[in-house]
Design a protein around this motif. Structure first.
Motif, short mmCIF file in Angstrom:
data_model
loop_
_atom_site.label_atom_id
_atom_site.label_comp_id
_atom_site.label_asym_id
_atom_site.label_seq_id
_atom_site.Cartn_x
_atom_site.Cartn_y
_atom_site.Cartn_z
N UNK A 47 0.83 -1.20 0.00
CA UNK A 47 0.00 0.00 0.00
C UNK A 47 0.86 1.25 0.00
N UNK A 48 0.38 2.28 -0.68
CA UNK A 48 1.13 3.53 -0.78
C UNK A 48 1.06 4.33 0.52
N UNK A 49 2.22 4.80 0.95
CA UNK A 49 2.32 5.78 2.03
C UNK A 49 2.98 7.00 1.39
N UNK A 50 2.26 8.11 1.28
CA UNK A 50 2.71 9.22 0.45
C UNK A 50 3.46 10.28 1.25
N UNK A 51 4.46 10.88 0.59
CA UNK A 51 5.21 12.01 1.11
C UNK A 51 5.15 13.14 0.09
N UNK A 52 5.03 14.37 0.57
CA UNK A 52 4.90 15.49 -0.36
C UNK A 52 5.94 16.56 -0.09
N UNK A 53 6.69 16.88 -1.15
CA UNK A 53 7.62 18.00 -1.12
C UNK A 53 7.10 19.09 -2.07
N UNK A 54 7.44 20.34 -1.76
CA UNK A 54 7.16 21.46 -2.66
C UNK A 54 8.50 22.17 -2.90
N UNK A 55 8.54 23.15 -3.82
CA UNK A 55 9.82 23.83 -4.06
C UNK A 55 10.40 24.45 -2.78
N UNK A 56 11.71 24.52 -2.73
CA UNK A 56 12.39 25.06 -1.55
C UNK A 56 12.01 26.51 -1.32
N UNK A 57 11.67 26.81 -0.07
CA UNK A 57 11.49 28.20 0.34
C UNK A 57 12.47 28.46 1.48
N UNK A 58 13.25 29.51 1.31
CA UNK A 58 14.43 29.70 2.15
C UNK A 58 14.14 29.79 3.65
N UNK A 59 12.97 30.32 4.03
CA UNK A 59 12.67 30.43 5.46
C UNK A 59 12.18 29.12 6.07
N UNK A 60 11.83 28.16 5.22
CA UNK A 60 11.29 26.88 5.70
C UNK A 60 12.23 25.71 5.43
N UNK A 61 12.89 25.72 4.30
CA UNK A 61 13.78 24.62 3.92
C UNK A 61 15.16 24.86 4.51
#
Length: 233
Positions: A47-61
């Motif tokens: 079964x799929x266990x999903x992870x989600x990334x978005x583009x890097x944002x300097x104050x969060x990444x």
């Protein structure tokens, strides 16, 4: 999903899975990008266990983000045994989403495999961890150089395919495919029958039988196949 159904699916190639889903009108099920980090492994299902990334944002990444509750570390501790982790890295190949230590922890938690349209880092250590990985390559920089991790167990896109939590993933030498959870039983049973038919076709081809009327079969070929199948029991 029952253990018997999983065992049946393990006998069905990803190529056959795509054909079965095509019959149901689903064309986008094969993830573009993920390939086995180590060729020659066994076919894996779960079964799929999903992870989600978005583009890097300097104050969060930032490296500090790795200590937050919503982090890749937190996600790993939520992964159930036997799952196929599918990570949406948006195809970014300049930052590795996981390295040796995180993969070792996933292996310790009995995760079946990691699949991503992104890349890994610490290749030697990842291989040593024993975790099965399908990815788009390797890169030295850490994930925060190009990505921001935002959540787990929500709908994602990986390699151009929509993946929902608890869809079923099949991965082999040809890559990774997603089966909508409501179609798993159909794909498993019809796919296994399709594999059996193709094994018979191979024997016919080796005997010199032409493909027209054989693959796909006409009525005469269907009758000969039925006779062959009945003898197998």
């Amino acid at each position: 999903m029952s253990a018997a159904l999983y065992d049946l699916l393990r006998k069905v190639t990803t190529a056959t899975v795509t054909t079965m889903l095509l019959k149901k009108g689903i064309r986008r099920c094969w993830m573009s990008g993920p390939k086995p980090l180590v060729p020659g492994g066994e076919r894996l299902v779960g079964p799929a266990f999903t992870l989600r990334f978005v583009p890097a944002r300097e104050d969060l990444a930032t490296p500090e983000s790795w200590s937050k509750p919503i982090s890749t570390r937190g996600a790993i501790e939520a992964m159930p045994e036997g799952c196929m982790v599918v990570a949406d890295a948006m195809g970014i190949t300049s930052a590795g989403i996981f390295g040796d230590i995180l993969c070792a922890r996933m292996k310790k938690r009995n995760v079946t495999a990691l699949i991503t349209d992104g890349v890994m880092r610490d290749r030697t250590g990842v291989l040593a961890s024993g975790l099965s990985v399908w990815c788009a390559g390797v890169a030295a920089p850490a994930s925060v150089n190009g990505l921001t991790f935002v959540n787990w167990q929500e709908p994602i896109g990986c390699g151009g395919v929509a993946v929902f939590p608890d869809d079923v993933i099949v991965a082999d030498e040809d890559g990774a495919v997603v089966i909508p959870k409501d179609l798993v039983e159909y794909v498993a049973h019809e796919g296994a029958e399709h594999e059996l038919y193709e094994s018979w076709v191979f024997t016919e081809v080796e005997r010199g039988v032409p493909l027209p009327g054989l693959y796909p079969p006409n009525d005469e070929a269907k009758a000969r196949y039925a006779g062959w199948r009945s003898k197998r029991g």
